[in-house]
Design a protein around this motif. Sequence first.
Motif, short mmCIF file in Angstrom:
data_model
loop_
_atom_site.label_atom_id
_atom_site.label_comp_id
_atom_site.label_asym_id
_atom_site.label_seq_id
_atom_site.Cartn_x
_atom_site.Cartn_y
_atom_site.Cartn_z
N GLY A 351 -1.28 -19.71 5.86
CA GLY A 351 -2.48 -20.47 6.17
C GLY A 351 -3.36 -20.72 4.98
N GLY A 352 -2.75 -20.93 3.81
CA GLY A 352 -3.53 -21.22 2.60
C GLY A 352 -4.10 -20.00 1.92
N ALA A 353 -3.80 -18.80 2.43
CA ALA A 353 -4.31 -17.57 1.83
C ALA A 353 -3.14 -16.69 1.42
N ALA A 354 -3.33 -15.93 0.36
CA ALA A 354 -2.29 -15.02 -0.11
C ALA A 354 -2.12 -13.89 0.90
N ALA A 355 -0.86 -13.52 1.13
CA ALA A 355 -0.54 -12.43 2.06
C ALA A 355 0.32 -11.40 1.34
N ILE A 356 0.00 -10.13 1.56
CA ILE A 356 0.77 -9.07 0.91
C ILE A 356 2.06 -8.82 1.70
N GLY A 357 3.02 -8.14 1.06
CA GLY A 357 4.26 -7.81 1.72
C GLY A 357 4.14 -6.60 2.63
N TYR A 358 5.14 -6.39 3.45
CA TYR A 358 5.12 -5.29 4.41
C TYR A 358 5.00 -3.93 3.73
N LEU A 359 5.73 -3.74 2.66
CA LEU A 359 5.73 -2.44 1.98
C LEU A 359 4.41 -2.18 1.26
N GLU A 360 3.57 -3.21 1.10
CA GLU A 360 2.25 -3.02 0.48
C GLU A 360 1.15 -2.82 1.52
N GLU A 361 1.49 -2.91 2.80
CA GLU A 361 0.48 -2.73 3.85
C GLU A 361 0.01 -1.27 3.86
N ASP A 362 -1.26 -1.07 4.23
CA ASP A 362 -1.82 0.28 4.31
C ASP A 362 -1.05 1.12 5.33
N GLY A 363 -0.67 2.32 4.90
CA GLY A 363 0.00 3.24 5.81
C GLY A 363 1.50 3.09 5.89
N ILE A 364 2.09 2.17 5.14
CA ILE A 364 3.54 1.94 5.20
C ILE A 364 4.23 2.68 4.05
N ASP A 365 5.27 3.41 4.38
CA ASP A 365 6.07 4.10 3.37
C ASP A 365 6.76 3.06 2.48
N PRO A 366 6.59 3.14 1.16
CA PRO A 366 7.22 2.16 0.26
C PRO A 366 8.74 2.11 0.38
N ALA A 367 9.33 3.16 0.97
CA ALA A 367 10.79 3.17 1.15
C ALA A 367 11.19 2.81 2.58
N SER A 368 10.25 2.30 3.37
CA SER A 368 10.52 1.99 4.78
C SER A 368 11.62 0.94 4.94
N LYS A 369 12.49 1.16 5.91
CA LYS A 369 13.53 0.19 6.27
C LYS A 369 13.23 -0.51 7.60
N THR A 370 12.00 -0.39 8.06
CA THR A 370 11.62 -1.00 9.34
C THR A 370 11.70 -2.52 9.26
N ASP A 371 12.28 -3.12 10.29
CA ASP A 371 12.43 -4.58 10.32
C ASP A 371 11.17 -5.24 10.84
N THR A 372 10.72 -6.28 10.16
CA THR A 372 9.63 -7.13 10.66
C THR A 372 10.18 -8.46 11.16
N TYR A 373 11.47 -8.68 10.97
CA TYR A 373 12.17 -9.86 11.47
C TYR A 373 13.50 -9.38 12.03
N ALA A 374 13.87 -9.87 13.20
CA ALA A 374 15.15 -9.51 13.80
C ALA A 374 15.71 -10.72 14.52
N ALA A 375 17.00 -10.93 14.37
CA ALA A 375 17.69 -12.02 15.07
C ALA A 375 19.03 -11.51 15.55
#
Length: 544
Positions: A351-375
């Motif tokens: 939406g015209g604004a910079a967005a951080i990645g999942y692993l940079e979100e507060d409280g997320i383990d930098p080694a997390s393998k959690t899916d934010t997209y699934a098909a």
Amino acid sequence: MPRRQEGRQGRSQRAMSSAISAAPPPPLTPARSATEESGWSNPLRDSADRRLPRIAGPSGLVIFGVTGDLSRKKLMPAVYDLANRGLLPPGFSLVGFARRDWEHEDFAQVVHDAVKEHSRTPFREEVWQQLAQGMRFVQGTFDDDEAFRQLSSTIDQLNKSQGTGGNFAFYLSVPPKFFPKVVQQLKKHGLADAPEGAWRRAVVEKPFGRDLESAQELNALVHDVFEPDQAFRIDHYLGKETVQNILALRFANQMYEPVWNRSFVDHVQITMAEDIGIGGRAGYYDGIGAARDVIQNHLLQLLALTAMEEPASFDSDALAAEKTKVLSAVRLPKHLGRHTFRAQYTAGWQGGAAAIGYLEEDGIDPASKTDTYAAIRVDIDNRRWAGVPFYLRTGKRLGRRVTEIAVVFQRAPHSPFDSTATEELGANAIVIRVQPDEGVTVRFGSKVPGTSMEIRDVTMDFAYGESFTESSPEAYERLILDVLLGDANLFPRTEEVELSWKILDPIEKYWETHGTPAQYAAGTWGPVEADEMLERDGRSWRRP
């Protein structure tokens, strides 16, 4: 947030100054509940005219976790909207249970503020005054026996002062780890046991476990205290008008059902895309992921409604039987690596604004393998759908917020047109838009005006907002009312929940042992590899 203060009289004047005044007459005659347990009668409901409004009989609602976002943004406004529409009885009672150090008046003020900010219908003082008379608050934790004794006493008092008839629903708007304790406390203190001629019901929010084993444990726990017909599992998607319209579209119209099968349908795509990240939900989301959060419940329920056979009737037993039958027929592809996919969003633009990645979100383990997209691709082994793939996808930080079901048809077996005339012609499709622009679109080919024969895709569109003067009620309005009525049509049964986990569990186990999630930039429509997943089948994802 309000706190306990000295001066009870001041609080009362602030939050409930006129709540004790005589209540105005109810806008509609209260109707008999679905189970007819309360003895409430309404001659109008004795007719078979389903167009008459369904109105709850004498009853009350207890919300555990009443201070959370779900309660503030959805549940309390939904209760007010139901009252504002005349669908609750005059003595309806709302009890909040939480750790906050509040008096009844503090709780009333919280509800007042939530209603003002989030309700769908206009605020009316006379409705608020009547509703506020039945509001109570119980302070305590889930392991506090004294608090549950106070809750029992509060319910007894409301039975006398508000005429609730002993009918109460307990809404567990709490994290899943607290479900066992709350349910056990309800049993221990006799709150799950209804007085003679009354009812008690439990409402459980998703997730219903995190795999088949935990779901079975949760179901056993709930059913140890509440009978199956007393337990309501909320999937708010099933309360949306457009989801319910799937049944009307299919079974009230002759033009669709004859082609709703493998002889005409090429494939089906079910998409739930979000343009937001995880927000402040890191504690819940990390370790759960998109597939468990959305595919297991929302998307497989949409699949069941799209693919099931016509039920004998629209009562809860008949609907559940057909959904269970089709979920039992779902089969996973042999090669999960080719037909399932997961990924995480990385930094990008939304939406015209910079967005951080999942692993940079507060409280997320930098080694997390959690899916934010699934098909995933699934097939249905029955006569109607044999050979028709169903593609389900969900993700956060995608191109836009949209949920839709696209039934894509086979191309015409023979075309008398030159290839140049139809090079811009796609496949016919019926697209059911669940949100945000609720409606149905039919895509087909039409000649372009001019001297040459050129055919392009055009659409015919039905939009709820343009066709009906009344706005669609929020999903929680419908679902809370159904709980009070004892109508379980829109609530997944135990068998449906467990079948959904049986479908998803093998995929999750495969992902756990096969590498790490791929990546996609925030603001895009997902990873390239997900596009390749469909390309291998000779198909492509829609861009809603």
